[in-house]
Design a protein around this motif. Structure first.
Motif, PDB file in Angstrom:
ATOM      1  N   LYS A   2       0.836  -1.190   0.000  1.00 46.19           N
ATOM      2  CA  LYS A   2       0.000   0.000   0.000  1.00 46.19           C
ATOM      3  C   LYS A   2       0.879   1.250   0.000  1.00 46.19           C
ATOM      4  O   LYS A   2       1.806   1.364   0.792  1.00 46.19           O
ATOM      5  CB  LYS A   2      -0.879  -0.025   1.233  1.00 46.19           C
ATOM      6  N   ILE A   3       0.587   2.172  -0.902  1.00 47.75           N
ATOM      7  CA  ILE A   3       1.340   3.422  -0.994  1.00 47.75           C
ATOM      8  C   ILE A   3       0.454   4.541  -0.459  1.00 47.75           C
ATOM      9  O   ILE A   3      -0.736   4.612  -0.790  1.00 47.75           O
ATOM     10  CB  ILE A   3       1.757   3.710  -2.449  1.00 47.75           C
ATOM     11  N   SER A   4       1.020   5.421   0.340  1.00 49.96           N
ATOM     12  CA  SER A   4       0.256   6.522   0.932  1.00 49.96           C
ATOM     13  C   SER A   4      -0.192   7.517  -0.141  1.00 49.96           C
ATOM     14  O   SER A   4       0.347   7.561  -1.252  1.00 49.96           O
ATOM     15  CB  SER A   4       1.111   7.246   1.972  1.00 49.96           C
ATOM     16  N   THR A   5      -1.155   8.329   0.224  1.00 50.75           N
ATOM     17  CA  THR A   5      -1.638   9.372  -0.685  1.00 50.75           C
ATOM     18  C   THR A   5      -0.511  10.335  -1.020  1.00 50.75           C
ATOM     19  O   THR A   5      -0.336  10.720  -2.180  1.00 50.75           O
ATOM     20  CB  THR A   5      -2.803  10.143  -0.039  1.00 50.75           C
ATOM     21  N   ARG A   6       0.282  10.692  -0.023  1.00 51.17           N
ATOM     22  CA  ARG A   6       1.421  11.589  -0.254  1.00 51.17           C
ATOM     23  C   ARG A   6       2.390  10.966  -1.253  1.00 51.17           C
ATOM     24  O   ARG A   6       2.904  11.648  -2.139  1.00 51.17           O
ATOM     25  CB  ARG A   6       2.128  11.876   1.061  1.00 51.17           C
ATOM     26  N   ALA A  29       1.874  25.469  -9.512  1.00 50.28           N
ATOM     27  CA  ALA A  29       0.484  25.746  -9.878  1.00 50.28           C
ATOM     28  C   ALA A  29       0.093  24.986 -11.145  1.00 50.28           C
ATOM     29  O   ALA A  29      -1.015  24.452 -11.238  1.00 50.28           O
ATOM     30  CB  ALA A  29       0.276  27.244 -10.068  1.00 50.28           C
ATOM     31  N   GLU A  30       1.003  24.915 -12.120  1.00 50.50           N
ATOM     32  CA  GLU A  30       0.730  24.170 -13.356  1.00 50.50           C
ATOM     33  C   GLU A  30       0.576  22.683 -13.063  1.00 50.50           C
ATOM     34  O   GLU A  30      -0.345  22.043 -13.578  1.00 50.50           O
ATOM     35  CB  GLU A  30       1.862  24.365 -14.358  1.00 50.50           C
ATOM     36  N   ASN A  40      -1.451  23.661  -1.983  1.00 56.07           N
ATOM     37  CA  ASN A  40      -0.802  23.649  -0.670  1.00 56.07           C
ATOM     38  C   ASN A  40      -0.265  22.260  -0.323  1.00 56.07           C
ATOM     39  O   ASN A  40       0.818  22.135   0.249  1.00 56.07           O
ATOM     40  CB  ASN A  40      -1.761  24.128   0.419  1.00 56.07           C
ATOM     41  N   TYR A  41      -1.034  21.225  -0.653  1.00 54.95           N
ATOM     42  CA  TYR A  41      -0.591  19.855  -0.385  1.00 54.95           C
ATOM     43  C   TYR A  41       0.634  19.526  -1.243  1.00 54.95           C
ATOM     44  O   TYR A  41       1.603  18.939  -0.770  1.00 54.95           O
ATOM     45  CB  TYR A  41      -1.737  18.880  -0.656  1.00 54.95           C
ATOM     46  N   LEU A  42       0.594  19.939  -2.498  1.00 55.63           N
ATOM     47  CA  LEU A  42       1.719  19.696  -3.398  1.00 55.63           C
ATOM     48  C   LEU A  42       2.964  20.449  -2.938  1.00 55.63           C
ATOM     49  O   LEU A  42       4.076  19.936  -3.030  1.00 55.63           O
ATOM     50  CB  LEU A  42       1.339  20.116  -4.819  1.00 55.63           C
ATOM     51  N   SER A  44       3.801  21.049   0.153  1.00 57.42           N
ATOM     52  CA  SER A  44       4.400  20.297   1.263  1.00 57.42           C
ATOM     53  C   SER A  44       5.119  19.049   0.763  1.00 57.42           C
ATOM     54  O   SER A  44       6.172  18.683   1.285  1.00 57.42           O
ATOM     55  CB  SER A  44       3.338  19.925   2.302  1.00 57.42           C
ATOM     56  N   ILE A  45       4.591  18.405  -0.262  1.00 56.82           N
ATOM     57  CA  ILE A  45       5.249  17.229  -0.847  1.00 56.82           C
ATOM     58  C   ILE A  45       6.573  17.638  -1.485  1.00 56.82           C
ATOM     59  O   ILE A  45       7.594  16.971  -1.310  1.00 56.82           O
ATOM     60  CB  ILE A  45       4.327  16.542  -1.884  1.00 56.82           C
ATOM     61  N   PHE A  46       6.575  18.763  -2.206  1.00 57.39           N
ATOM     62  CA  PHE A  46       7.791  19.197  -2.890  1.00 57.39           C
ATOM     63  C   PHE A  46       8.871  19.658  -1.922  1.00 57.39           C
ATOM     64  O   PHE A  46      10.047  19.623  -2.262  1.00 57.39           O
ATOM     65  CB  PHE A  46       7.470  20.276  -3.938  1.00 57.39           C
ATOM     66  N   SER A  47       8.496  20.055  -0.730  1.00 56.42           N
ATOM     67  CA  SER A  47       9.536  20.395   0.242  1.00 56.42           C
ATOM     68  C   SER A  47      10.329  19.140   0.617  1.00 56.42           C
ATOM     69  O   SER A  47      11.549  19.187   0.764  1.00 56.42           O
ATOM     70  CB  SER A  47       8.943  21.060   1.473  1.00 56.42           C
ATOM     71  N   TYR A  48       9.653  17.998   0.733  1.00 58.23           N
ATOM     72  CA  TYR A  48      10.350  16.724   0.982  1.00 58.23           C
ATOM     73  C   TYR A  48      11.200  16.322  -0.225  1.00 58.23           C
ATOM     74  O   TYR A  48      12.340  15.879  -0.079  1.00 58.23           O
ATOM     75  CB  TYR A  48       9.355  15.595   1.271  1.00 58.23           C
ATOM     76  N   LEU A  49      10.631  16.460  -1.418  1.00 56.36           N
ATOM     77  CA  LEU A  49      11.355  16.074  -2.635  1.00 56.36           C
ATOM     78  C   LEU A  49      12.591  16.946  -2.840  1.00 56.36           C
ATOM     79  O   LEU A  49      13.626  16.460  -3.277  1.00 56.36           O
ATOM     80  CB  LEU A  49      10.426  16.176  -3.848  1.00 56.36           C
ATOM     81  N   ARG A  50      12.481  18.225  -2.502  1.00 57.90           N
ATOM     82  CA  ARG A  50      13.615  19.142  -2.637  1.00 57.90           C
ATOM     83  C   ARG A  50      14.734  18.758  -1.669  1.00 57.90           C
ATOM     84  O   ARG A  50      15.901  18.710  -2.042  1.00 57.90           O
ATOM     85  CB  ARG A  50      13.147  20.578  -2.411  1.00 57.90           C
TER      86      ARG A  50
END
Length: 75
Positions: A2-6, A29-30, A40-42, A44-50
Motif C-alpha cells: 500500500k502506498i500513501s496518498t502523499r 500551480a501548473e 498547498n498539499y503539493l 508540502s510534498i515538494f519540500s520533501y522532494l527538494r
C-alpha cells in the motif's frame, strides 16, 4: 503493498515534471492544475522532494529535476 496518498501524489507530480522537461522549470500551480492536486498539499510534498534532491527549486516556486538524476534507462 500500500502506498500513501502523499507517495502517490508525489509520484504523479514527479512524472508530470519529467514529462514537461523540455520546458525547463515548471511551476507548482501548473502541476497542481494538471494533476488535480491541492497546491498547498503539493507544496508540502515538494519540500520533501527538494530536501531529498529529487527536484531542484527556484525562488519563483518553479521546479525541475536535476540534470544528473538517474533515469530508468541508466540502470
Amino acid at each position: 503493498m500500500k502506498i500513501s496518498t502523499r507517495g502517490r501524489y508525489g509520484l504523479r507530480a514527479v512524472i508530470d515534471l519529467a514529462m514537461q522537461e523540455e520546458k525547463g522549470c515548471v511551476s507548482l500551480a501548473e502541476i497542481a492544475a494538471r494533476q488535480d492536486i491541492s497546491f498547498n498539499y503539493l507544496e508540502s510534498i515538494f519540500s520533501y522532494l527538494r530536501r531529498a534532491g529529487i527536484v531542484i527549486g527556484t525562488p519563483e516556486a518553479m521546479y525541475r529535476k536535476p540534470h544528473n538524476y538517474p533515469t530508468i534507462f541508466s540502470c
